[in-house]
Design an enzyme around this catalytic site. Sequence first.
Site, mmCIF file in Angstrom:
data_model
loop_
_atom_site.group_PDB
_atom_site.id
_atom_site.type_symbol
_atom_site.label_atom_id
_atom_site.label_comp_id
_atom_site.label_asym_id
_atom_site.label_seq_id
_atom_site.Cartn_x
_atom_site.Cartn_y
_atom_site.Cartn_z
ATOM 1 N N LYS A 35 0.843 -1.217 0.000
ATOM 2 C CA LYS A 35 0.000 0.000 0.000
ATOM 3 C C LYS A 35 0.868 1.253 0.000
ATOM 4 O O LYS A 35 0.656 2.171 -0.777
ATOM 5 C CB LYS A 35 -0.902 -0.004 1.245
ATOM 6 N N ASN A 36 1.847 1.287 0.892
ATOM 7 C CA ASN A 36 2.605 2.531 1.078
ATOM 8 C C ASN A 36 3.603 2.804 -0.037
ATOM 9 O O ASN A 36 4.216 3.871 -0.077
ATOM 10 C CB ASN A 36 3.288 2.537 2.452
ATOM 11 N N ARG A 106 -4.419 11.043 4.818
ATOM 12 C CA ARG A 106 -3.340 12.038 4.902
ATOM 13 C C ARG A 106 -2.365 11.923 3.739
ATOM 14 O O ARG A 106 -1.744 12.902 3.345
ATOM 15 C CB ARG A 106 -2.588 11.855 6.213
ATOM 16 N N CYS A 130 -4.903 13.196 13.398
ATOM 17 C CA CYS A 130 -4.603 11.792 13.171
ATOM 18 C C CYS A 130 -4.856 11.030 14.463
ATOM 19 O O CYS A 130 -4.650 11.570 15.550
ATOM 20 C CB CYS A 130 -3.142 11.667 12.753
ATOM 21 N N ARG A 135 0.796 14.809 13.382
ATOM 22 C CA ARG A 135 1.513 14.414 12.168
ATOM 23 C C ARG A 135 1.664 15.658 11.292
ATOM 24 O O ARG A 135 0.897 15.872 10.362
ATOM 25 C CB ARG A 135 0.766 13.282 11.442
ATOM 26 N N PRO A 136 2.665 16.479 11.594
ATOM 27 C CA PRO A 136 2.822 17.740 10.864
ATOM 28 C C PRO A 136 3.221 17.531 9.410
ATOM 29 O O PRO A 136 3.627 16.430 9.022
ATOM 30 C CB PRO A 136 3.940 18.449 11.638
ATOM 31 N N ILE A 137 3.125 18.604 8.612
ATOM 32 C CA ILE A 137 3.538 18.526 7.206
ATOM 33 C C ILE A 137 4.579 19.602 6.878
ATOM 34 O O ILE A 137 4.826 19.907 5.718
ATOM 35 C CB ILE A 137 2.318 18.666 6.255
ATOM 36 N N LEU A 139 7.728 19.640 6.892
ATOM 37 C CA LEU A 139 8.895 19.233 6.096
ATOM 38 C C LEU A 139 8.552 19.141 4.604
ATOM 39 O O LEU A 139 9.393 19.407 3.750
ATOM 40 C CB LEU A 139 9.447 17.885 6.591
ATOM 41 N N ASP A 320 5.095 0.787 11.985
ATOM 42 C CA ASP A 320 3.860 0.143 11.509
ATOM 43 C C ASP A 320 3.736 -1.321 11.949
ATOM 44 O O ASP A 320 2.728 -1.975 11.665
ATOM 45 C CB ASP A 320 3.764 0.244 9.973
ATOM 46 N N ARG A 412 -8.413 -0.458 5.176
ATOM 47 C CA ARG A 412 -7.599 0.552 4.491
ATOM 48 C C ARG A 412 -6.262 -0.032 4.057
ATOM 49 O O ARG A 412 -5.672 0.431 3.092
ATOM 50 C CB ARG A 412 -7.319 1.730 5.436
#
Length: 437
Positions: A35-36, A106, A130, A135-137, A139, A320, A412
Amino acid sequence: MVNIGFFIIASNLMDKLVIKGGHRLKGCVTASGSKNTSLPIIAATLLVGSGTFRLHHIPDLQDIKTFTQLLHHLGAETTFSENTLLLSTRNVESIQAPYELVKKMRASIYVLGPLLARFGHARVSLPGGCAFGPRPIDLHLMAMEKLGAQISIETGFIDASIPGGKLRGAHIDFPVSSVGATGNALMAAVLAEGTTTITNAAAEPEIETLCQFLIAMGATIRGTGTTELEIEGSDALQAIEFNNVFDRIEAGTLLAAAAITGGEITLNGVDPDQMKAVLKKFQHAGCQVETTANSITLKSPQKLIPTDVTAKPYPAFPTDMQAQWIALMTQAEGTSLITDKIYHERFNHIPELNRLGAHIEILKNKAVVHGPQKLSGTTVMSTDLRASASLVLAGLVAEGTTEVLRVYHLDRGYEQIEVKLNSLGAEIIREKYKEFS
Ligand code: EPZ
């Protein structure tokens, strides 16, 4: 909706898994596509204005459906059949990823880099909260700015544009290793003018595969699979056919299912080299692990040995797999310490595991698991994807029946998980239920 006196009770029909515990898993099973890895690869197709991509071994999962829906919204044409996704982004015109789709996932932030690089402008709704902590963005945004983008946040949207008309190669040094931000930086840099260097890049297999995908599209990237990447910008890339890699987290979860039930399974379609840290921990826990170039066989011990893990960026043990490891350690003969250095608060599964009879304490970012505990079935609630997986594992070994509610979290990221586990001897049925709110 039911109206009882003054109260209005709304009900939703949802899926639950009903697990009869106590079956030893045995047999062979094949891993699904990752998936990832699929998500950034699908995003990268936005970089190309002609041709059709043929992506094989794409898992049939809700997250993939949501992401494909986002590409549709932007104007892409897609067809999905038997794990092959055909994708043409030639008619993409919209550069806006709306809240309705971004809030569902996300990873939608992955469209930022490719849209900006191709169209010079992108608007992506800010992802919301989340389930397992902040879970910042920042970066992702920092990387786009380094490449020459101007970013503003307004009305809940990230608005990114390029005053100079084209992104320019730059040096991007990530203070924290981030899979998503590295992916976005890569996808933007492949169409930038000149050379980009990325230091402290994420070296996860998902990023390595994205690099291979971009290289096959015509990009020039050096350092694939390491934390230092160098990208020479290209003028144009092309649509390709690509075989996605296996899902290393699904694979680890299936091995944990075998180990928690005292079972013995062979996993096919995997690359054991990508799972070294996890396999080492299974061995430490007393499991016998044998590998070939594309399979892993795990035989459980009589008694599991308590084994500490610390989740950190690749090649260390993955965050994970942290929840699944905690579930496994509830059956080990002693106390183990599980630390998450990526998501310090990713412990929503613990109260639910304790409801099944586990004895787990949380001390800051560490879980202290006191094993072995006899688990007994009850109704538990999924809170996020990997938390759900840990509850299913616990249900496999619990006495009696465990009902895992809100299975949409599990759907998911796990393709036909109950079908796979049942093929190994588990007894799981999926049922509808009404949830009242
Ligand atoms: C990816 O998320 C995965 N998602 C996650 O898997 C996984 O848990 C995570 O990487 C870590 O391995 C996908 O691939 C779709 P990060 P991502 O950016 O990219 C901090 C699952 O269960 N950070 O590598 O969003 C962040 O807070 C999912 O399949 C910033 O500070 O994670 C974290 O501490 C859940 N600023 C660390 O970096 C940023 O801008 C690593 O996160 C971005 C991240």
